[in-house]
Design an enzyme around this catalytic site. Structure first.
Site, PDB file in Angstrom:
ATOM      1  N   SER A  35       0.827  -1.213   0.000  1.00 47.61           N
ATOM      2  CA  SER A  35       0.000   0.000   0.000  1.00 47.61           C
ATOM      3  C   SER A  35       0.860   1.260   0.000  1.00 47.61           C
ATOM      4  O   SER A  35       0.499   2.277  -0.617  1.00 47.61           O
ATOM      5  CB  SER A  35      -0.960   0.003   1.193  1.00 47.61           C
ATOM      6  OG  SER A  35      -0.268   0.054   2.423  1.00 47.61           O
ATOM      7  N   ASN A  36       2.001   1.217   0.661  1.00 46.81           N
ATOM      8  CA  ASN A  36       2.908   2.376   0.614  1.00 46.81           C
ATOM      9  C   ASN A  36       3.548   2.519  -0.763  1.00 46.81           C
ATOM     10  O   ASN A  36       3.793   3.634  -1.230  1.00 46.81           O
ATOM     11  CB  ASN A  36       3.983   2.260   1.697  1.00 46.81           C
ATOM     12  CG  ASN A  36       3.480   2.728   3.041  1.00 46.81           C
ATOM     13  OD1 ASN A  36       2.895   3.798   3.162  1.00 46.81           O
ATOM     14  ND2 ASN A  36       3.695   1.906   4.062  1.00 46.81           N
ATOM     15  N   MET A  69      10.591  -6.499   4.829  1.00 47.00           N
ATOM     16  CA  MET A  69      10.690  -7.185   6.111  1.00 47.00           C
ATOM     17  C   MET A  69      11.969  -8.015   6.214  1.00 47.00           C
ATOM     18  O   MET A  69      11.948  -9.223   6.421  1.00 47.00           O
ATOM     19  CB  MET A  69       9.451  -8.064   6.327  1.00 47.00           C
ATOM     20  CG  MET A  69       8.148  -7.300   6.273  1.00 47.00           C
ATOM     21  SD  MET A  69       8.088  -5.917   7.453  1.00 47.00           S
ATOM     22  CE  MET A  69       8.047  -6.823   9.004  1.00 47.00           C
ATOM     23  N   ARG A  70      13.084  -7.331   6.058  1.00 56.01           N
ATOM     24  CA  ARG A  70      14.379  -7.958   6.284  1.00 56.01           C
ATOM     25  C   ARG A  70      15.265  -6.995   7.054  1.00 56.01           C
ATOM     26  O   ARG A  70      15.195  -5.768   6.858  1.00 56.01           O
ATOM     27  CB  ARG A  70      15.069  -8.319   4.961  1.00 56.01           C
ATOM     28  CG  ARG A  70      14.489  -9.502   4.229  1.00 56.01           C
ATOM     29  CD  ARG A  70      15.402  -9.918   3.078  1.00 56.01           C
ATOM     30  NE  ARG A  70      16.732 -10.294   3.549  1.00 56.01           N
ATOM     31  CZ  ARG A  70      17.090 -11.519   3.960  1.00 56.01           C
ATOM     32  NH1 ARG A  70      16.199 -12.492   3.948  1.00 56.01           N
ATOM     33  NH2 ARG A  70      18.306 -11.773   4.354  1.00 56.01           N
ATOM     34  N   ILE A  71      16.103  -7.562   7.933  1.00 55.85           N
ATOM     35  CA  ILE A  71      17.134  -6.782   8.607  1.00 55.85           C
ATOM     36  C   ILE A  71      18.366  -6.796   7.719  1.00 55.85           C
ATOM     37  O   ILE A  71      18.827  -7.863   7.288  1.00 55.85           O
ATOM     38  CB  ILE A  71      17.451  -7.357   9.994  1.00 55.85           C
ATOM     39  CG1 ILE A  71      16.215  -7.256  10.900  1.00 55.85           C
ATOM     40  CG2 ILE A  71      18.629  -6.618  10.627  1.00 55.85           C
ATOM     41  CD1 ILE A  71      16.384  -7.950  12.235  1.00 55.85           C
ATOM     42  N   ASN A 115      13.696   4.280   5.490  1.00 56.75           N
ATOM     43  CA  ASN A 115      12.742   3.261   5.926  1.00 56.75           C
ATOM     44  C   ASN A 115      11.563   3.946   6.598  1.00 56.75           C
ATOM     45  O   ASN A 115      11.706   5.005   7.216  1.00 56.75           O
ATOM     46  CB  ASN A 115      13.421   2.310   6.915  1.00 56.75           C
ATOM     47  CG  ASN A 115      12.471   1.237   7.429  1.00 56.75           C
ATOM     48  OD1 ASN A 115      11.797   0.568   6.657  1.00 56.75           O
ATOM     49  ND2 ASN A 115      12.402   1.074   8.745  1.00 56.75           N
ATOM     50  N   HIS A 136       8.733   3.250   9.526  1.00 53.44           N
ATOM     51  CA  HIS A 136       8.546   2.355  10.674  1.00 53.44           C
ATOM     52  C   HIS A 136       7.307   2.781  11.454  1.00 53.44           C
ATOM     53  O   HIS A 136       7.124   3.977  11.729  1.00 53.44           O
ATOM     54  CB  HIS A 136       9.777   2.394  11.590  1.00 53.44           C
ATOM     55  CG  HIS A 136       9.640   1.491  12.782  1.00 53.44           C
ATOM     56  ND1 HIS A 136       9.713   0.115  12.675  1.00 53.44           N
ATOM     57  CD2 HIS A 136       9.406   1.763  14.089  1.00 53.44           C
ATOM     58  CE1 HIS A 136       9.544  -0.420  13.868  1.00 53.44           C
ATOM     59  NE2 HIS A 136       9.354   0.555  14.745  1.00 53.44           N
ATOM     60  N   SER A 162       7.445   6.834  11.854  1.00 51.32           N
ATOM     61  CA  SER A 162       8.709   7.544  11.659  1.00 51.32           C
ATOM     62  C   SER A 162       9.294   7.152  10.305  1.00 51.32           C
ATOM     63  O   SER A 162       9.192   5.995   9.892  1.00 51.32           O
ATOM     64  CB  SER A 162       9.731   7.183  12.750  1.00 51.32           C
ATOM     65  OG  SER A 162       9.222   7.450  14.038  1.00 51.32           O
ATOM     66  N   GLU A 210      21.857  -0.389  13.041  1.00 48.12           N
ATOM     67  CA  GLU A 210      20.977  -0.648  14.178  1.00 48.12           C
ATOM     68  C   GLU A 210      19.556  -0.871  13.677  1.00 48.12           C
ATOM     69  O   GLU A 210      19.085  -0.153  12.783  1.00 48.12           O
ATOM     70  CB  GLU A 210      21.019   0.552  15.125  1.00 48.12           C
ATOM     71  CG  GLU A 210      20.140   0.416  16.355  1.00 48.12           C
ATOM     72  CD  GLU A 210      20.145   1.676  17.186  1.00 48.12           C
ATOM     73  OE1 GLU A 210      19.340   1.758  18.133  1.00 48.12           O
ATOM     74  OE2 GLU A 210      20.944   2.586  16.887  1.00 48.12           O
ATOM     75  N   ASP A 224      16.004  -0.386  13.031  1.00 47.15           N
ATOM     76  CA  ASP A 224      15.170   0.818  13.098  1.00 47.15           C
ATOM     77  C   ASP A 224      15.929   1.982  13.726  1.00 47.15           C
ATOM     78  O   ASP A 224      15.347   2.840  14.410  1.00 47.15           O
ATOM     79  CB  ASP A 224      13.860   0.539  13.852  1.00 47.15           C
ATOM     80  CG  ASP A 224      13.016  -0.493  13.116  1.00 47.15           C
ATOM     81  OD1 ASP A 224      12.925  -0.409  11.889  1.00 47.15           O
ATOM     82  OD2 ASP A 224      12.468  -1.400  13.771  1.00 47.15           O
ATOM     83  N   GLU A 240       0.937   6.882   6.949  1.00 48.51           N
ATOM     84  CA  GLU A 240       2.071   6.466   6.116  1.00 48.51           C
ATOM     85  C   GLU A 240       1.893   6.927   4.676  1.00 48.51           C
ATOM     86  O   GLU A 240       2.847   7.390   4.042  1.00 48.51           O
ATOM     87  CB  GLU A 240       2.211   4.938   6.157  1.00 48.51           C
ATOM     88  CG  GLU A 240       2.652   4.389   7.498  1.00 48.51           C
ATOM     89  CD  GLU A 240       2.674   2.876   7.543  1.00 48.51           C
ATOM     90  OE1 GLU A 240       3.301   2.324   8.455  1.00 48.51           O
ATOM     91  OE2 GLU A 240       2.042   2.237   6.668  1.00 48.51           O
TER      92      GLU A 240
END
Length: 223
Positions: free
Chosen positions: A14-15, A91-93, A108, A110, A137, A144, A146, A175
């Site tokens: 949606s974003n 959805m990955r670090i 990003n 959040h 945000s 780190e 987020d 958003e």
């Protein structure tokens, strides 16, 4: 040439759609060069297809390390050479090496008012803490989770009848407004990341507190 962005997604998108709509409304300001997704069944890919945006799927193999996956992602981005990379529900670090390389071009979104509630389940955590307000945000990304300098935030009041699901729905509305506004401000050089000093500036001045939608709309109205 218009400012070019690549959008990283994992799910419904949606974003991504909000960014597609904003790009159509401001074709001289920015365009979406490509969409990259880590899940082949994500509806976000259908949104890219319908908008005639090139898309790529980079799925993690079983047992693949984060660093190895990020090397694949990096190779694709090297080919695309975007002006900005937008994580819109990716959805990955990301590994430290990847974020160090791209941090001045990587943002990003959040669903919390950082530094509150990095990570997952932010809506339920806000409810469990009996917070009066909640929000979103947008930040530049570092190693780190987020972390990184916060660019802008938007907030809403938590209602007594809110659940995690209703909060998520209301947060999405924020958003869809804030993310395109930030991307437009970066594309038009109102927002700038100073890599040497790891500082974010807005209209030439260092950001002392997260920008609001009102700040961004006011700056746009002066164009």
């Amino acid at each position: 040439m218009a400012f070019e962005i690549v959008v990283l997604v994992s799910g419904f998108g949606s974003n991504l759609q909000a960014l597609i709509d904003a790009a159509k409304a401001h074709p001289d300001q920015y365009r979406i060069k490509a969409v990259i997704c880590n899940r082949p069944q994500a509806y976000a890919l259908e949104r890219a297809r319908q908008a005639n945006i090139p898309y790529f799927t980079i799925c993690a193999a079983a047992g693949q390390t984060r660093e190895s996956y990020d090397q694949q992602l990096n190779q694709q981005l090297e080919t695309l050479q975007p002006d900005l990379i937008v994580m819109a529900g990716f959805m990955r670090i990301l590994s430290a090496g990847f974020t160090e390389k791209w941090q001045h071009k990587l943002i990003n979104i959040h669903p919390s008012l950082l530094p509150k509630y990095p990570g997952l389940n932010t809506h339920q955590r806000a409810l469990d803490a009996r917070d009066a307000i909640h929000g979103i945000s947008i930040h530049y990304v570092n190693a780190e989770v987020d972390g990184g300098p916060v660019i802008a935030q938007a907030q809403l009041e938590i209602k007594s009848q809110d659940s995690a699901e209703t909060l998520a729905q209301r947060i999405h509305e924020l958003e869809h407004q804030l993310l395109p506004a930030v991307v437009l401000a970066i594309a038009t050089k109102k927002i700038h990341y100073n890599l040497a000093h790891h500082q974010v500036t807005f209209l030439g001045d260092e950001i002392q507190a997260p920008l609001s939608l009102e700040n961004l709309y006011r700056a746009k109205s002066t164009d």
